[in-house]
Design a protein around this motif. Sequence first.
Motif, PDB file in Angstrom:
ATOM      1  N   ASP A  86      13.190  68.878 -27.135  1.00 36.98           N
ATOM      2  CA  ASP A  86      13.602  68.666 -25.746  1.00 36.98           C
ATOM      3  C   ASP A  86      14.429  69.829 -25.218  1.00 36.98           C
ATOM      4  OD1 ASP A  86      12.390  66.210 -25.082  1.00 36.98           O
ATOM      5  OD2 ASP A  86      13.927  65.073 -26.142  1.00 36.98           O
ATOM      6  N   ARG A  92       8.173  71.908 -26.651  1.00 36.93           N
ATOM      7  CA  ARG A  92       7.338  71.170 -27.600  1.00 36.93           C
ATOM      8  C   ARG A  92       6.540  72.124 -28.506  1.00 36.93           C
ATOM      9  NH1 ARG A  92      10.271  67.529 -25.043  1.00 36.93           N
ATOM     10  NH2 ARG A  92       9.387  66.590 -23.182  1.00 36.93           N
ATOM     11  N   GLU A 138       2.640  64.305 -20.984  1.00 31.19           N
ATOM     12  CA  GLU A 138       3.097  65.144 -19.885  1.00 31.19           C
ATOM     13  C   GLU A 138       1.970  65.898 -19.175  1.00 31.19           C
ATOM     14  OE1 GLU A 138       7.459  65.494 -21.962  1.00 31.19           O
ATOM     15  OE2 GLU A 138       5.967  67.048 -22.313  1.00 31.19           O
ATOM     16  N   SER A 188       4.837  72.239 -22.560  1.00 29.54           N
ATOM     17  CA  SER A 188       4.893  71.084 -21.659  1.00 29.54           C
ATOM     18  C   SER A 188       5.099  71.535 -20.214  1.00 29.54           C
ATOM     19  CB  SER A 188       6.039  70.164 -22.068  1.00 29.54           C
ATOM     20  OG  SER A 188       6.340  69.268 -21.022  1.00 29.54           O
ATOM     21  N   LEU A 206       8.231  69.783 -18.698  1.00 27.11           N
ATOM     22  CA  LEU A 206       9.487  70.339 -19.179  1.00 27.11           C
ATOM     23  C   LEU A 206       9.773  71.676 -18.500  1.00 27.11           C
ATOM     24  CD1 LEU A 206      11.642  69.464 -21.259  1.00 27.11           C
ATOM     25  CD2 LEU A 206      10.486  70.929 -22.930  1.00 27.11           C
ATOM     26  N   ARG A 235      12.925  72.585 -15.789  1.00 29.37           N
ATOM     27  CA  ARG A 235      13.851  73.715 -15.921  1.00 29.37           C
ATOM     28  C   ARG A 235      13.743  74.691 -14.760  1.00 29.37           C
ATOM     29  NH1 ARG A 235      12.327  74.790 -22.272  1.00 29.37           N
ATOM     30  NH2 ARG A 235      13.510  73.041 -23.149  1.00 29.37           N
ATOM     31  N   HIS A 259      17.953  65.113 -15.272  1.00 33.76           N
ATOM     32  CA  HIS A 259      18.029  65.977 -16.448  1.00 33.76           C
ATOM     33  C   HIS A 259      19.481  66.353 -16.702  1.00 33.76           C
ATOM     34  CE1 HIS A 259      17.279  68.456 -12.878  1.00 33.76           C
ATOM     35  NE2 HIS A 259      17.939  69.435 -13.454  1.00 33.76           N
ATOM     36  N   THR A 289      11.207  62.812 -18.932  1.00 34.87           N
ATOM     37  CA  THR A 289      10.805  64.069 -19.572  1.00 34.87           C
ATOM     38  C   THR A 289      11.906  64.683 -20.422  1.00 34.87           C
ATOM     39  OG1 THR A 289       9.263  64.539 -17.768  1.00 34.87           O
ATOM     40  CG2 THR A 289       9.952  66.395 -19.129  1.00 34.87           C
ATOM     41  N   PHE A 290      13.137  64.693 -19.918  1.00 33.83           N
ATOM     42  CA  PHE A 290      14.185  65.468 -20.599  1.00 33.83           C
ATOM     43  C   PHE A 290      14.590  64.859 -21.934  1.00 33.83           C
ATOM     44  CE2 PHE A 290      16.946  62.262 -18.887  1.00 33.83           C
ATOM     45  CZ  PHE A 290      18.154  62.332 -19.576  1.00 33.83           C
TER      46      PHE A 290
END
Length: 454
Positions: A87, A91, A142, A205, A208, A212, A244, A380-381
């Motif tokens: 995480d 991934r 995802e 991902s 992810l 960010r 997040h 997701t986070f």
Amino acid sequence: MAGSADAPEVNVPALIDQQKVGWFQIRVAILCAAVVFMDGFDAQAIGYVAPTLSKAWNLKPGELGPVFSAGLFGLMLGALAFSPLADRIGRKPVILVCTVWFGIASLLTVTAESTTSLLLWRFITGLGLGGAMPNPIALTCEYAPQRSRATMIMVMFIGFSLGSAVGGAIAAQLVPSYGWQSVFWFGGILPLLLAPVLIWFLPESIRLLSLRGTKDHYVAGLLRSINPALAFAPGTRFIAPEEHPEGFPVRHLFTEGRAAASILIWVMFFTNLLVIYFCANWLPTVINNTGISVRLAVITTALFQVGGIVGTLVLAALIERFGPYRVLASAYLIAAILIAAIGQAGASIELVVAAVFGAGFCVVGAQIGANALTATYYPTFIRSTGVGWALGIGRIGSIIGPLLGGMMLALQWNIASIFFAGAVPVLIAGVATLGLAQLPRGAEQQRGSALPAT
């Protein structure tokens, strides 16, 4: 590189949900399935060689129990340690490192000359296996649109059952001619051959990265791979409007109303994996003890995983229609009946085959359904952390299962009593599932779970 504050924004999860499932998402799922295939093969390998190994080393009944559990202890620690790391750093790098890890460790297992050295190598292999497992689940989730998410996760994870089942067929052919070491040669070489394919073709991902917001150009390319017709203005920012917060990911499994659900998910995983690994590790030995040949015992045990493959496909369709809770609870109840029936079948190979296949259909299929439920529940986070810690806690059950089997054999319990005892944990899993169904699901629905609520 992120665009300026006034640049156009694209909601990546919403855009993915609008797309059809195409070749790119299928390729991601296939690559993830390849990882869990090798994971399933290597995790099950020791069970398939156990009867031959016990005779070659003159081991007493149950003496391999600590070896089984050492590998599973490694799986537990690997899942708990590597999933929060995924995480944080992504991934893909964790999948790559862990795949190479368990491939090399499997090759080194052939050097074992005692139960002590075998125990050590199974523990080291388990660290890599456990670290790899949660991330293909998270990655498949995802890239899947919401309407297909549960089905894609479950079908992808058939790779694990297929790896375990194919492992039985391969072991039945290799062991008589080339010895128990041949299974670990096979289980080590394939992951190392898979690693370059993952480096080249497996993406990070997309959710992810969007969360960010640091690799907009890469995210745009991934979206065009999903749908070549998509076009984006220069400087477009790609976002995932999800929470997040900072801090240790595990802590967030118990915030925002997730505590009770996390605990019940852990109970489901603990009890179900206890039964799966109890059956997977001891079925060849117990069936062989009834007078059935080692070859037939190994093939019959492989049908446990074949049943799991069929069960996954059937349960995925049922979950999409009726929701996960009643489907999984029903599967656990039926599993308890069938596991008890294994102990009543005696040396009748027909009855043993039917009961083993049906038990695998229910418990393995339900476990894969629980994986999908967990992946879609967490945001997701903390998705890898949520799945990884559920699997990690479940591995405690998978450690206890083989140990209990070894203890019951050492105490000379009869086969009927052993399998009656094995039916109890899946009943507990069913109760936990029903408890999970009673919790408020508003937060889950806001996260866009692909699973119906009822």
